[in-house]
Design a protein around this motif. Structure first.
Motif, PDB file in Angstrom:
ATOM      1  N   THR A 189       5.209  -1.439  -7.413  1.00 36.30           N
ATOM      2  CA  THR A 189       3.912  -1.030  -6.855  1.00 36.30           C
ATOM      3  C   THR A 189       3.990  -0.724  -5.365  1.00 36.30           C
ATOM      4  O   THR A 189       3.077  -0.094  -4.813  1.00 36.30           O
ATOM      5  CB  THR A 189       2.856  -2.117  -7.092  1.00 36.30           C
ATOM      6  OG1 THR A 189       3.277  -3.339  -6.455  1.00 36.30           O
ATOM      7  CG2 THR A 189       2.671  -2.373  -8.583  1.00 36.30           C
ATOM      8  N   GLU A 190       5.074  -1.162  -4.709  1.00 36.69           N
ATOM      9  CA  GLU A 190       5.223  -0.940  -3.271  1.00 36.69           C
ATOM     10  C   GLU A 190       6.105   0.259  -2.941  1.00 36.69           C
ATOM     11  O   GLU A 190       6.153   0.692  -1.792  1.00 36.69           O
ATOM     12  CB  GLU A 190       5.804  -2.190  -2.605  1.00 36.69           C
ATOM     13  CG  GLU A 190       5.003  -3.461  -2.824  1.00 36.69           C
ATOM     14  CD  GLU A 190       3.628  -3.424  -2.172  1.00 36.69           C
ATOM     15  OE1 GLU A 190       3.409  -2.584  -1.275  1.00 36.69           O
ATOM     16  OE2 GLU A 190       2.768  -4.227  -2.564  1.00 36.69           O
ATOM     17  N   CYS A 202       8.862 -11.000  -1.512  1.00 40.47           N
ATOM     18  CA  CYS A 202       8.366 -10.151  -0.418  1.00 40.47           C
ATOM     19  C   CYS A 202       8.499  -8.678  -0.808  1.00 40.47           C
ATOM     20  O   CYS A 202       9.258  -7.920  -0.174  1.00 40.47           O
ATOM     21  CB  CYS A 202       9.145 -10.431   0.867  1.00 40.47           C
ATOM     22  SG  CYS A 202       9.016 -12.130   1.471  1.00 40.47           S
ATOM     23  N   LYS A 239       6.626  -5.983  -0.540  1.00 38.38           N
ATOM     24  CA  LYS A 239       6.242  -4.955   0.425  1.00 38.38           C
ATOM     25  C   LYS A 239       7.331  -4.772   1.467  1.00 38.38           C
ATOM     26  O   LYS A 239       7.739  -3.637   1.775  1.00 38.38           O
ATOM     27  CB  LYS A 239       4.921  -5.327   1.098  1.00 38.38           C
ATOM     28  CG  LYS A 239       4.394  -4.264   2.059  1.00 38.38           C
ATOM     29  CD  LYS A 239       3.011  -4.635   2.576  1.00 38.38           C
ATOM     30  CE  LYS A 239       2.463  -3.547   3.485  1.00 38.38           C
ATOM     31  NZ  LYS A 239       1.081  -3.882   3.955  1.00 38.38           N
ATOM     32  N   GLU A 240       7.826  -5.890   1.999  1.00 37.18           N
ATOM     33  CA  GLU A 240       8.875  -5.819   3.014  1.00 37.18           C
ATOM     34  C   GLU A 240      10.181  -5.297   2.416  1.00 37.18           C
ATOM     35  O   GLU A 240      10.905  -4.533   3.052  1.00 37.18           O
ATOM     36  CB  GLU A 240       9.089  -7.201   3.628  1.00 37.18           C
ATOM     37  CG  GLU A 240       7.919  -7.733   4.429  1.00 37.18           C
ATOM     38  CD  GLU A 240       6.821  -8.369   3.574  1.00 37.18           C
ATOM     39  OE1 GLU A 240       5.828  -8.840   4.155  1.00 37.18           O
ATOM     40  OE2 GLU A 240       6.956  -8.394   2.321  1.00 37.18           O
ATOM     41  N   ALA A 286       9.926  -1.542   1.928  1.00 36.24           N
ATOM     42  CA  ALA A 286      10.078  -0.858   3.209  1.00 36.24           C
ATOM     43  C   ALA A 286      11.551  -0.801   3.607  1.00 36.24           C
ATOM     44  O   ALA A 286      12.028   0.211   4.135  1.00 36.24           O
ATOM     45  CB  ALA A 286       9.266  -1.568   4.286  1.00 36.24           C
TER      46      ALA A 286
END
Length: 272
Positions: free
Chosen positions: A41-42, A253, A255-256, A259
């Motif tokens: 999802t990220e 984590c 999202k991180e 990224a």
């Protein structure tokens, strides 16, 4: 849009369709393709993301040999690439998945745009077919003695940094681990015993980055730093630490981690 389950000649995998870059994800020894759902999802929505269930995991048929090498998993992976007509792939391996990823990179470097290794399991370097390393033997013995749910209840919490404060993540990791079974897990434990990731990376010709959880106690950060150092400077990409993440870094984590993956695919040569 989430993952859709598929199966191809006895190998199961999850896929999210997309017109952008192709990212293929390889899970660790105590997990499966579903573990990447939090990361999915990220990631950019146009990416085509595929996560396999390694041979012997969930609906994937086990390999035929009791003690497979990393190259045997790579063969299964590359056969899947052929069936799905995949080329110019970005390959993400987590923990034990790093061994299969590196072996695939040695086999067909021209098919890979880049490789990302996360929370690297280096392998124990035992001769294939010899006595198992004590750590790998304990994994097999514990699973046989406790059963999948008891096994997961005993082990899963260590994959998460501060599990008492991250109960939802710990439960998610435990659920995935509770789905391991024999003989697939035993084959993977033997792969771990015989693996020699640093040797494989010294010959790697694919641009490769390394991500790790700063609080990982399963494959400590030093493992990932060694893996990064084993790469030649020509192919060495980024080395990225995820603060507040344990071994299950992409689950704890997401999202991180997403990224970091995005940076790895777009640049190289940085240590963050």
């Amino acid at each position: 849009m989430g993952f859709e389950p598929h199966i191809s000649e006895g190998l199961s995998y999850f896929e999210r369709a997309g017109d952008g870059p192709v990212l293929v994800c390889l899970h660790g020894i105590g997990s499966n393709a579903g573990s990447f759902s939090r990361l999915l999802t990220e990631l950019p929505m146009d990416w085509r993301v595929i996560a396999w269930n390694a041979p012997g995991y969930l609906n994937s048929i086990p390999l035929t040999m009791d003690w497979p090498a990393a190259s045997d998993y790579a063969d299964a992976l590359l056969a899947l690439f052929d069936r799905l007509n995949l080329d110019r792939i970005s390959l993400l391996g987590h923990s034990l998945g790093c061994l299969a990823a590196a072996a695939a990179a040695l086999r067909t470097p021209e098919r890979l745009e880049t490789m990302i290794l996360a929370c690297c399991a280096l392998g124990h370097g035992f001769e294939q077919g010899s006595v198992l390393s004590s750590a790998s033997q304990k994994r097999i013995s514990d699973l046989e003695a406790l059963g999948p749910k008891g096994f997961a209840a005993e082990r899963a919490g260590r994959l998460v940094f501060e599990p008492e404060h991250n109960a939802e993540v710990a439960d998610f990791v435990m659920q995935n681990m509770s789905e391991v079974s024999m003989p697939g897990y035993g084959q993977a434990a033997r792969l771990l015993a015989g693996g020699k990731l640093l040797d494989d990376l010294s010959d790697c010709a694919v641009p490769t980055s390394v991500i790790f959880g700063a609080e990982d106690v399963i494959t400590p950060p030093e493992n990932s730093r060694k893996a990064y150092a084993a790469l030649s400077e020509i192919v060495r990409g980024q080395l990225i630490s995820i603060a507040g993440a344990g071994h299950a870094a992409y689950q704890q984590c997401p999202k991180e981690f997403a990224a970091a993956v995005t940076r790895c695919l777009s640049s190289s040569g940085e240590i963050l």
